[in-house]
Write a protein that holds these residues in place. Structure first.
Motif, PDB file in Angstrom:
ATOM      1  N   SER A 127       0.840  -1.194   0.000  1.00  0.00           N
ATOM      2  CA  SER A 127       0.000   0.000   0.000  1.00  0.00           C
ATOM      3  C   SER A 127       0.878   1.248   0.000  1.00  0.00           C
ATOM      4  N   VAL A 128       0.254   2.359  -0.395  1.00  0.00           N
ATOM      5  CA  VAL A 128       0.922   3.659  -0.409  1.00  0.00           C
ATOM      6  C   VAL A 128       0.145   4.587   0.504  1.00  0.00           C
ATOM      7  N   ALA A 129       0.842   5.262   1.383  1.00  0.00           N
ATOM      8  CA  ALA A 129       0.231   6.264   2.256  1.00  0.00           C
ATOM      9  C   ALA A 129       0.752   7.632   1.826  1.00  0.00           C
ATOM     10  N   PHE A 130      -0.181   8.535   1.524  1.00  0.00           N
ATOM     11  CA  PHE A 130       0.185   9.896   1.135  1.00  0.00           C
ATOM     12  C   PHE A 130       0.253  10.761   2.380  1.00  0.00           C
ATOM     13  N   VAL A 131       1.389  11.402   2.563  1.00  0.00           N
ATOM     14  CA  VAL A 131       1.624  12.292   3.690  1.00  0.00           C
ATOM     15  C   VAL A 131       1.277  13.708   3.243  1.00  0.00           C
TER      16      VAL A 131
ATOM     17  N   ASP B 162       1.528  17.523   2.564  1.00  0.00           N
ATOM     18  CA  ASP B 162       2.675  18.385   2.265  1.00  0.00           C
ATOM     19  C   ASP B 162       3.122  19.118   3.526  1.00  0.00           C
ATOM     20  N   GLY B 163       4.423  19.171   3.716  1.00  0.00           N
ATOM     21  CA  GLY B 163       4.990  19.855   4.874  1.00  0.00           C
ATOM     22  C   GLY B 163       5.122  18.989   6.111  1.00  0.00           C
ATOM     23  N   GLN B 164       4.491  17.821   6.118  1.00  0.00           N
ATOM     24  CA  GLN B 164       4.570  16.924   7.268  1.00  0.00           C
ATOM     25  C   GLN B 164       5.722  15.940   7.094  1.00  0.00           C
ATOM     26  N   PRO B 165       6.283  15.448   8.193  1.00  0.00           N
ATOM     27  CA  PRO B 165       7.369  14.462   8.088  1.00  0.00           C
ATOM     28  C   PRO B 165       6.901  13.191   7.379  1.00  0.00           C
ATOM     29  N   ILE B 166       7.804  12.583   6.637  1.00  0.00           N
ATOM     30  CA  ILE B 166       7.495  11.343   5.930  1.00  0.00           C
ATOM     31  C   ILE B 166       7.914  10.169   6.812  1.00  0.00           C
ATOM     32  N   THR B 167       6.952   9.405   7.227  1.00  0.00           N
ATOM     33  CA  THR B 167       7.187   8.230   8.060  1.00  0.00           C
ATOM     34  C   THR B 167       8.148   7.276   7.355  1.00  0.00           C
ATOM     35  N   GLY B 168       9.130   6.769   8.092  1.00  0.00           N
ATOM     36  CA  GLY B 168      10.018   5.741   7.572  1.00  0.00           C
ATOM     37  C   GLY B 168      11.014   6.185   6.526  1.00  0.00           C
TER      38      GLY B 168
ATOM     39  N   PRO C   2      12.569  15.142   1.148  1.00  0.00           N
ATOM     40  CA  PRO C   2      11.263  14.626   0.734  1.00  0.00           C
ATOM     41  C   PRO C   2      11.296  13.165   0.272  1.00  0.00           C
ATOM     42  N   GLU C   3      12.353  12.435   0.645  1.00  0.00           N
ATOM     43  CA  GLU C   3      12.508  11.055   0.171  1.00  0.00           C
ATOM     44  C   GLU C   3      11.455  10.126   0.769  1.00  0.00           C
ATOM     45  N   ALA C   4      11.093   9.103   0.001  1.00  0.00           N
ATOM     46  CA  ALA C   4      10.071   8.135   0.400  1.00  0.00           C
ATOM     47  C   ALA C   4      10.485   7.381   1.650  1.00  0.00           C
ATOM     48  N   GLY C   5       9.492   6.862   2.342  1.00  0.00           N
ATOM     49  CA  GLY C   5       9.721   6.049   3.528  1.00  0.00           C
ATOM     50  C   GLY C   5       9.035   4.700   3.401  1.00  0.00           C
ATOM     51  N   ILE C   6       9.501   3.747   4.193  1.00  0.00           N
ATOM     52  CA  ILE C   6       8.890   2.425   4.217  1.00  0.00           C
ATOM     53  C   ILE C   6       8.810   1.917   5.649  1.00  0.00           C
ATOM     54  N   VAL C   7       7.665   1.345   5.964  1.00  0.00           N
ATOM     55  CA  VAL C   7       7.447   0.657   7.234  1.00  0.00           C
ATOM     56  C   VAL C   7       6.554  -0.532   6.914  1.00  0.00           C
ATOM     57  N   GLY C   8       7.027  -1.731   7.243  1.00  0.00           N
ATOM     58  CA  GLY C   8       6.251  -2.926   6.924  1.00  0.00           C
ATOM     59  C   GLY C   8       6.037  -3.026   5.426  1.00  0.00           C
ATOM     60  N   THR C   9       4.778  -3.105   5.029  1.00  0.00           N
ATOM     61  CA  THR C   9       4.454  -3.215   3.604  1.00  0.00           C
ATOM     62  C   THR C   9       3.844  -1.930   3.064  1.00  0.00           C
ATOM     63  N   THR C  10       4.108  -0.813   3.757  1.00  0.00           N
ATOM     64  CA  THR C  10       3.557   0.479   3.332  1.00  0.00           C
ATOM     65  C   THR C  10       4.674   1.411   2.883  1.00  0.00           C
ATOM     66  N   LEU C  11       4.444   2.030   1.740  1.00  0.00           N
ATOM     67  CA  LEU C  11       5.338   3.032   1.177  1.00  0.00           C
ATOM     68  C   LEU C  11       4.744   4.400   1.488  1.00  0.00           C
ATOM     69  N   TYR C  12       5.539   5.301   2.070  1.00  0.00           N
ATOM     70  CA  TYR C  12       5.083   6.638   2.447  1.00  0.00           C
ATOM     71  C   TYR C  12       5.688   7.672   1.506  1.00  0.00           C
ATOM     72  N   VAL C  13       4.829   8.522   0.959  1.00  0.00           N
ATOM     73  CA  VAL C  13       5.261   9.571   0.035  1.00  0.00           C
ATOM     74  C   VAL C  13       4.440  10.830   0.267  1.00  0.00           C
ATOM     75  N   ARG C  14       4.921  11.941  -0.257  1.00  0.00           N
ATOM     76  CA  ARG C  14       4.115  13.153  -0.329  1.00  0.00           C
ATOM     77  C   ARG C  14       4.343  13.761  -1.711  1.00  0.00           C
TER      78      ARG C  14
END
Length: 161
Positions: free
Chosen positions: A22-26, A28-34, A40-52
């Protein structure tokens, strides 16, 4: 640099879902989990990709490729640092380039240009030269794990060993 906000919102989630992620949209302006490299680089936790919106596409595809390439056990414990060895890292770089063709408006050439601009470093110089002339070991790594076939076409399978 092509960013997530430049693409249709459903493009990345549709790609990730083909692998069961899954993809979680963060916001704008908030920290990117993982995020390993920080915003602004992407993050990952478990099976979720975090982006803004300002996350570069190359970053999102790189982290998504880590999810695909790592074992199920590593994925289950994943928080921020994908780990892996040099061979896996090369395979991740190769896979992110292949995945770029699955995103309308992106493509391999654009992604490789952005990778060069961001500072990816390959022994032959450019990402394009590495991909064309020196990435045979990365392609083999993906083939050996059933992620791509012998023609380097995606098989949409996860590494689960």
């Amino acid at each position: 640099m092509l960013c997530i906000g430049d693409l249709p919102r459903a493009a990345l989630p549709a790609l990730a879902s083909r692998f069961g992620f899954s993809v979680a949209f963060v916001t704008d302006g908030q920290p990117i989990t993982g995020s390993f490299w920080g915003e602004p680089e992407a993050g990952i936790v478990g099976t979720t990709l975090y982006v803004r919106g300002d996350t570069p596409l190359h970053s999102a595809l790189h982290e998504l490729s880590h999810l695909v390439c790592m074992s199920a056990a590593r994925r289950a414990a994943l928080v921020r640092d994908a780990g892996g060895d040099d061979d896996e890292e090369s395979a991740v770089c190769y896979l992110q380039i292949l995945l770029a063709n699955e995103i309308d408006g992106a493509g391999q050439e654009r992604l490789m240009k952005d990778m060069n601009d961001w500072g990816y470093s390959f022994r032959l110089g450019t990402t394009e030269r590495w991909f064309r002339d020196d990435a045979h070991d990365a392609a083999y790594w993906l083939q050996a794990r059933g992620i791509v076939d012998k023609n380097n076409c995606l098989l949409w399978r996860l590494r689960n060993d």
